[in-house]
Design a protein around this motif. Structure first.
Motif, mmCIF file in Angstrom:
data_model
loop_
_atom_site.group_PDB
_atom_site.id
_atom_site.type_symbol
_atom_site.label_atom_id
_atom_site.label_comp_id
_atom_site.label_asym_id
_atom_site.label_seq_id
_atom_site.Cartn_x
_atom_site.Cartn_y
_atom_site.Cartn_z
ATOM 1 N N CYS A 123 -76.218 -60.191 18.650
ATOM 2 C CA CYS A 123 -76.117 -61.214 19.697
ATOM 3 C C CYS A 123 -74.668 -61.593 19.961
ATOM 4 N N ALA A 124 -73.889 -61.781 18.901
ATOM 5 C CA ALA A 124 -72.490 -62.170 19.075
ATOM 6 C C ALA A 124 -71.685 -61.061 19.742
ATOM 7 N N TYR A 125 -71.951 -59.813 19.394
ATOM 8 C CA TYR A 125 -71.215 -58.713 20.024
ATOM 9 C C TYR A 125 -71.556 -58.608 21.505
ATOM 10 N N GLY A 126 -72.827 -58.765 21.839
ATOM 11 C CA GLY A 126 -73.192 -58.724 23.250
ATOM 12 C C GLY A 126 -72.570 -59.857 24.044
ATOM 13 N N LEU A 127 -72.522 -61.054 23.446
ATOM 14 C CA LEU A 127 -71.929 -62.195 24.149
ATOM 15 C C LEU A 127 -70.408 -62.112 24.212
ATOM 16 N N SER A 128 -69.797 -61.334 23.319
ATOM 17 C CA SER A 128 -68.340 -61.198 23.354
ATOM 18 C C SER A 128 -67.868 -60.228 24.429
ATOM 19 N N ARG A 129 -68.773 -59.429 24.971
ATOM 20 C CA ARG A 129 -68.415 -58.512 26.062
ATOM 21 C C ARG A 129 -68.636 -59.237 27.382
ATOM 22 N N SER A 130 -67.567 -59.506 28.098
ATOM 23 C CA SER A 130 -67.655 -60.316 29.314
ATOM 24 C C SER A 130 -68.483 -59.640 30.406
ATOM 25 N N GLY A 131 -68.598 -58.339 30.363
ATOM 26 C CA GLY A 131 -69.346 -57.651 31.409
ATOM 27 C C GLY A 131 -70.799 -57.409 31.061
ATOM 28 N N SER A 132 -71.279 -57.929 29.940
ATOM 29 C CA SER A 132 -72.675 -57.694 29.561
ATOM 30 C C SER A 132 -73.611 -58.469 30.485
ATOM 31 N N LEU A 133 -74.834 -57.982 30.602
ATOM 32 C CA LEU A 133 -75.793 -58.527 31.549
ATOM 33 C C LEU A 133 -76.243 -59.930 31.122
ATOM 34 N N GLY A 134 -76.012 -60.906 31.988
ATOM 35 C CA GLY A 134 -76.479 -62.266 31.761
ATOM 36 C C GLY A 134 -75.909 -62.939 30.544
ATOM 37 N N HIS A 135 -74.712 -62.536 30.112
ATOM 38 C CA HIS A 135 -74.175 -63.110 28.874
ATOM 39 C C HIS A 135 -73.864 -64.595 29.031
ATOM 40 N N ARG A 136 -73.471 -65.034 30.225
ATOM 41 C CA ARG A 136 -73.143 -66.447 30.413
ATOM 42 C C ARG A 136 -74.404 -67.318 30.327
ATOM 43 N N TRP A 137 -75.482 -66.885 30.939
ATOM 44 C CA TRP A 137 -76.724 -67.670 30.889
ATOM 45 C C TRP A 137 -77.311 -67.679 29.477
ATOM 46 N N ILE A 138 -77.216 -66.550 28.803
ATOM 47 C CA ILE A 138 -77.707 -66.503 27.420
ATOM 48 C C ILE A 138 -76.872 -67.411 26.528
ATOM 49 N N LEU A 139 -75.565 -67.411 26.744
ATOM 50 C CA LEU A 139 -74.689 -68.273 25.947
ATOM 51 C C LEU A 139 -74.995 -69.745 26.185
ATOM 52 N N MET A 140 -75.209 -70.141 27.438
ATOM 53 C CA MET A 140 -75.534 -71.534 27.741
ATOM 54 C C MET A 140 -76.888 -71.918 27.152
ATOM 55 N N SER A 141 -77.838 -70.980 27.154
ATOM 56 C CA SER A 141 -79.150 -71.270 26.554
ATOM 57 C C SER A 141 -79.019 -71.483 25.050
ATOM 58 N N LEU A 142 -78.202 -70.685 24.391
ATOM 59 C CA LEU A 142 -77.997 -70.867 22.959
ATOM 60 C C LEU A 142 -77.306 -72.186 22.658
#
Length: 318
Positions: A123-142
């Motif tokens: 999860c952290a690696y996916g959120l650390s990639r700025s171009g990953s799909l929906g990473h901003r919404w997933i981060l805000m949900s967490l």
């Protein structure tokens, strides 16, 4: 050429002795040397702090190693030992509920830590990639889960609906992931040089190879610290077992220790020895406490060197 004897060496060319591993680091030029009173005060404060931490631990260990007669003569907790006996530990580890509970705690800690680290790292690696799909919404949900929770009753109903009650999964899944640990890992991953990742991607490496061949080796410090956090959390957890488990044979060590301390019931196999006066209930309680503290006390020094680099770098930067 004439050699001049008795001349002093050039101060600019004198060899500076490097500090040893046990010597104090050099002080900045603006920091004054501590006064003798200041050094004595620091030593006194440090000694009192160590005494406040080690003295209760000393009492617990000494009491667990004493006979029933010695404990009765001391009127309870023993400060000065009179001999050493391992009868309490032999009875606890000789089979029965305590040994089974210790094995349950070890299994839950190992499996839970591996599962939590796998989910947190991915999860952290996916959120650390700025171009990953929906990473901003997933981060805000967490982040929202850190401030708002459903509560105990909805959580219990969910675990019950999934059929996890009276299973070991109920000790792992409800508290498997910590958002704080994910954020620390994400911040550490974001500090890794992007040039390394880009060069590996140019060479044909995929995301899985980049994660396990580049990111993970460079993140050993933070991974060790977060693993210790998860392991200590699983080892010390007792609340999930108290509400999700009804079978006493499935209880982890912490719940058995609570039962012993509160004297609700005695572990199977020890009642006869306690009733006949061969064992002291207080020695059994202290021995269980020592067994519960031992893994954390053994593992902490090996991870201590990673604390500063793993936690501060991951939490402050990024």
């Amino acid at each position: 050429m004439t050699a001049v004897l008795g001349t002093r060496p050039d101060p600019g060319k004198t060899r500076v002795r490097k500090p040893g591993p046990w010597s104090a680091p050099p002080r900045p030029v603006w920091e004054e040397e501590p006064s003798p009173a200041g050094q004595a005060g620091k030593g006194l404060a440090l000694g009192l702090a160590c005494l406040a931490i080690l003295f209760p631990l000393w009492i617990v260990i000494v009491t667990s190693l004493q006979t029933k007669r010695t404990i009765d003569e001391a009127g309870g907790l023993v400060v000065i030992p009179k001999g050493v006996t391992f009868v309490a530990y032999q009875e606890l580890l000789g089979g029965g509920q305590v040994q089974r509970a210790a094995l349950v705690s070890v299994g839950v800690t190992v499996v839970g830590t591996l599962f939590s680290m796998a989910v947190s790292v991915l999860c952290a690696y996916g959120l650390s990639r700025s171009g990953s799909l929906g990473h901003r919404w997933i981060l805000m949900s967490l982040l929202a889960t850190m401030f708002f929770g459903a509560g105990l009753i909805p959580t219990y109903l969910l675990v019950q609906a999934l059929g996890l009650t009276d299973t070991y999964l109920a000790l792992i899944l409800p508290s498997a992931v910590s958002v704080f640990n994910i954020l620390v890992l994400r911040a550490f991953f974001m500090n890794i040089s992007q040039e390394l990742v880009d060069s590996a991607r140019i060479d044909g490496a995929g995301e899985w190879r980049i994660l396990f061949r580049i990111v993970m080796p460079l993140s050993r410090a933070v991974v060790a610290v977060i693993s210790l956090f998860y392991a200590v959390g699983y080892w010390s957890a007792w609340f999930n077992a108290s509400i999700y488990l009804t079978d006493q044979d499935m209880m982890p060590l912490q719940n058995v220790m609570i039962q012993l301390v509160q004297k609700q019931e005695r572990p199977v196999g020890l009642s006869a020895q306690i009733n006949t006066g061969q064992l002291s209930p207080l020695a059994i309680q202290m021995a269980v406490m020592v067994l519960a503290l031992l893994p954390v006390a053994v593992l902490s020094p090996f991870v201590q060197k990673h604390f500063k680099k793993g936690v501060l770098t991951g939490a402050v930067k990024g």
